[in-house]
Design a protein around this motif. Structure first.
Motif, PDB file in Angstrom:
ATOM      1  N   VAL A 269     -19.773  44.800  17.755  1.00 30.22           N
ATOM      2  CA  VAL A 269     -19.330  45.086  16.378  1.00 30.22           C
ATOM      3  C   VAL A 269     -17.818  45.346  16.351  1.00 30.22           C
ATOM      4  O   VAL A 269     -17.328  46.276  15.713  1.00 30.22           O
ATOM      5  N   ALA A 270     -17.077  44.478  17.031  1.00 32.06           N
ATOM      6  CA  ALA A 270     -15.620  44.585  17.042  1.00 32.06           C
ATOM      7  C   ALA A 270     -15.042  43.908  15.800  1.00 32.06           C
ATOM      8  O   ALA A 270     -14.200  43.006  15.876  1.00 32.06           O
ATOM      9  N   TRP A 271     -15.475  44.376  14.641  1.00 33.44           N
ATOM     10  CA  TRP A 271     -15.129  43.735  13.363  1.00 33.44           C
ATOM     11  C   TRP A 271     -13.632  43.781  13.090  1.00 33.44           C
ATOM     12  O   TRP A 271     -13.061  42.852  12.498  1.00 33.44           O
ATOM     13  N   SER A 272     -12.963  44.849  13.526  1.00 34.42           N
ATOM     14  CA  SER A 272     -11.536  44.999  13.211  1.00 34.42           C
ATOM     15  C   SER A 272     -10.661  44.058  14.026  1.00 34.42           C
ATOM     16  O   SER A 272      -9.475  43.902  13.726  1.00 34.42           O
ATOM     17  N   ARG A 273     -11.220  43.426  15.057  1.00 31.75           N
ATOM     18  CA  ARG A 273     -10.446  42.488  15.873  1.00 31.75           C
ATOM     19  C   ARG A 273     -10.474  41.070  15.318  1.00 31.75           C
ATOM     20  O   ARG A 273      -9.806  40.175  15.846  1.00 31.75           O
TER      21      ARG A 273
ATOM     22  N   TYR B 143      -9.568  36.020   8.031  1.00 30.82           N
ATOM     23  CA  TYR B 143     -11.009  35.864   8.219  1.00 30.82           C
ATOM     24  C   TYR B 143     -11.749  37.203   8.203  1.00 30.82           C
ATOM     25  O   TYR B 143     -12.940  37.250   7.884  1.00 30.82           O
ATOM     26  N   GLN B 144     -11.069  38.280   8.562  1.00 28.32           N
ATOM     27  CA  GLN B 144     -11.728  39.578   8.639  1.00 28.32           C
ATOM     28  C   GLN B 144     -12.303  40.005   7.295  1.00 28.32           C
ATOM     29  O   GLN B 144     -13.364  40.611   7.220  1.00 28.32           O
TER      30      GLN B 144
ATOM     31  N   GLY C 158     -19.558  39.645   5.679  1.00 25.84           N
ATOM     32  CA  GLY C 158     -20.422  39.026   4.677  1.00 25.84           C
ATOM     33  C   GLY C 158     -20.938  37.673   5.108  1.00 25.84           C
ATOM     34  O   GLY C 158     -22.093  37.308   4.817  1.00 25.84           O
ATOM     35  N   ARG C 159     -20.111  36.921   5.823  1.00 24.63           N
ATOM     36  CA  ARG C 159     -20.549  35.601   6.295  1.00 24.63           C
ATOM     37  C   ARG C 159     -21.660  35.727   7.337  1.00 24.63           C
ATOM     38  O   ARG C 159     -22.617  34.947   7.330  1.00 24.63           O
ATOM     39  N   LEU C 160     -21.535  36.696   8.241  1.00 28.67           N
ATOM     40  CA  LEU C 160     -22.589  36.908   9.235  1.00 28.67           C
ATOM     41  C   LEU C 160     -23.901  37.291   8.558  1.00 28.67           C
ATOM     42  O   LEU C 160     -24.963  36.721   8.851  1.00 28.67           O
TER      43      LEU C 160
ATOM     44  N   THR D 253     -18.530  34.405  12.840  1.00 29.55           N
ATOM     45  CA  THR D 253     -18.382  34.463  11.377  1.00 29.55           C
ATOM     46  C   THR D 253     -18.194  33.057  10.815  1.00 29.55           C
ATOM     47  O   THR D 253     -18.591  32.778   9.688  1.00 29.55           O
ATOM     48  N   LEU D 254     -17.623  32.181  11.620  1.00 30.58           N
ATOM     49  CA  LEU D 254     -17.404  30.798  11.178  1.00 30.58           C
ATOM     50  C   LEU D 254     -18.639  29.924  11.364  1.00 30.58           C
ATOM     51  O   LEU D 254     -18.952  29.089  10.507  1.00 30.58           O
TER      52      LEU D 254
END
Length: 304
Positions: A32-36, A41-42, A47-49, A228-229
């Motif tokens: 869950v390294a979302w901030s990286r 794209y962040q 939401g995409r996941l 995410t892509l």
């Protein structure tokens, strides 16, 4: 991607040899390294996941949380969204230290409990634990100490059956973007899908050889830009190839996840470890099971 382009990607992937039993898989996502995830794209990545999983018949994943990555209001919000959407939250330590000789078992256990205190507050918390880098102890003593600790605290090992190197593909993708902000990220789609498919076929074939049939696989992915892509494409690929998607919590109920392979160093994919335990696959099993050197030349050849 047009339908014709998409079908071309699928056609280029190797077919899986026929075998008894329809294969199934679940999605497990680490760190869950979302901030990286880099801008821009962040902003839409989480939401995409979640959207990709919902579009696949509301598939429920397992999120293995490294506490340090969500120790903020934004991180807590990400976990709340996943929990509220029905995805299970599990433990991946606080600091994401690898369980090796540089850390004492007691200190590693404290780090695990620090993450436990954070994620236990969410309704979809489940007591599963995944070792960072899938390293479970290089000696019988360290391995068995942690197995006892997990058992005493009501935890089960959140084993991976299909290991992969999506983290390395993501690393290379982000490096391309750092060099050129206009880089076409879609150039990574086909190589990434081919890599995951190759690993899925390999571990499913190995599972059939070791256990006598297929198992509900747990696929290792990471919370990163790459997924995410392309998570939606990945899920569609498995559907097109005839694999059944199952919820992660359902997959973990299978008896294979009760196994504790007697090997050292302990770890890797559960299927890899069970094969290693038999002593019959020494020529086939590389160590580590998955890592960046195995993928580097492939991406070099593609100029990625």
């Amino acid at each position: 991607m047009t339908r014709r382009e998409w079908m071309g990607v699928l056609a280029a992937l190797p077919a899986m040899a026929a075998s008894k039993g329809k294969p199934s898989y679940s999605i497990t996502i680490d760190d869950v390294a979302w901030s990286r995830i880099p801008a821009p794209y962040q902003e839409t990545g989480n939401g995409r996941l979640l959207g990709a999983l919902k579009d696949q018949h509301d598939l429920k994943a397992a999120l293995f949380v490294a506490g340090t990555n969500v120790d903020s209001a934004g991180g807590q919000a990400v976990l709340e969204q996943w929990s509220r959407s029905g995805h299970m939250l599990a433990n991946h330590t606080w600091s994401h230290h690898v369980y090796n000789a540089s850390i004492e078992p007691q200190d590693f256990a404290k780090d695990l409990l620090r993450c436990d205190a954070l994620i236990r507050q969410f309704t979809r918390f489940r007591p599963f634990f995944r070792f960072p880098a899938l390293k479970e102890g290089a000696t019988p003593e360290r391995r068995d100490w942690m197995r006892g600790f997990l058992r005493e605290h009501g935890y089960r090992n959140g084993y991976v059956t299909i290991d992969a190197s999506d983290w390395y593909y993501d690393q290379r993708l982000r490096a391309c973007l750092e060099k050129d902000r206009t880089f076409d990220v879609n150039r990574f789609r086909a190589p990434y899908l081919a890599h995951i498919w190759d690993r899925a076929v390999y571990y499913d074939r190995l599972a059939r050889q070791v256990t006598g049939g297929t198992v509900p696989h747990t696929l290792l992915l990471h919370f990163n830009l790459l997924n995410t892509l392309f998570l939606g494409d990945l899920l569609r690929m498995f559907q097109q190839k005839g694999w059944q998607a199952v919820d992660a919590e359902t997959a973990f109920r299978h008896s294979v996840f009760q196994r504790q392979p007697d090997i050292v160093p302990a770890g890797e994919s559960l299927i890899w470890a069970l094969a290693k335990e038999t002593g019959r696959f020494e020529r086939e099993l590389r160590y580590p099971g998955e890592d960046s050197p195995y993928e580097e030349s492939k991406l070099d050849r593609l100029g990625l």
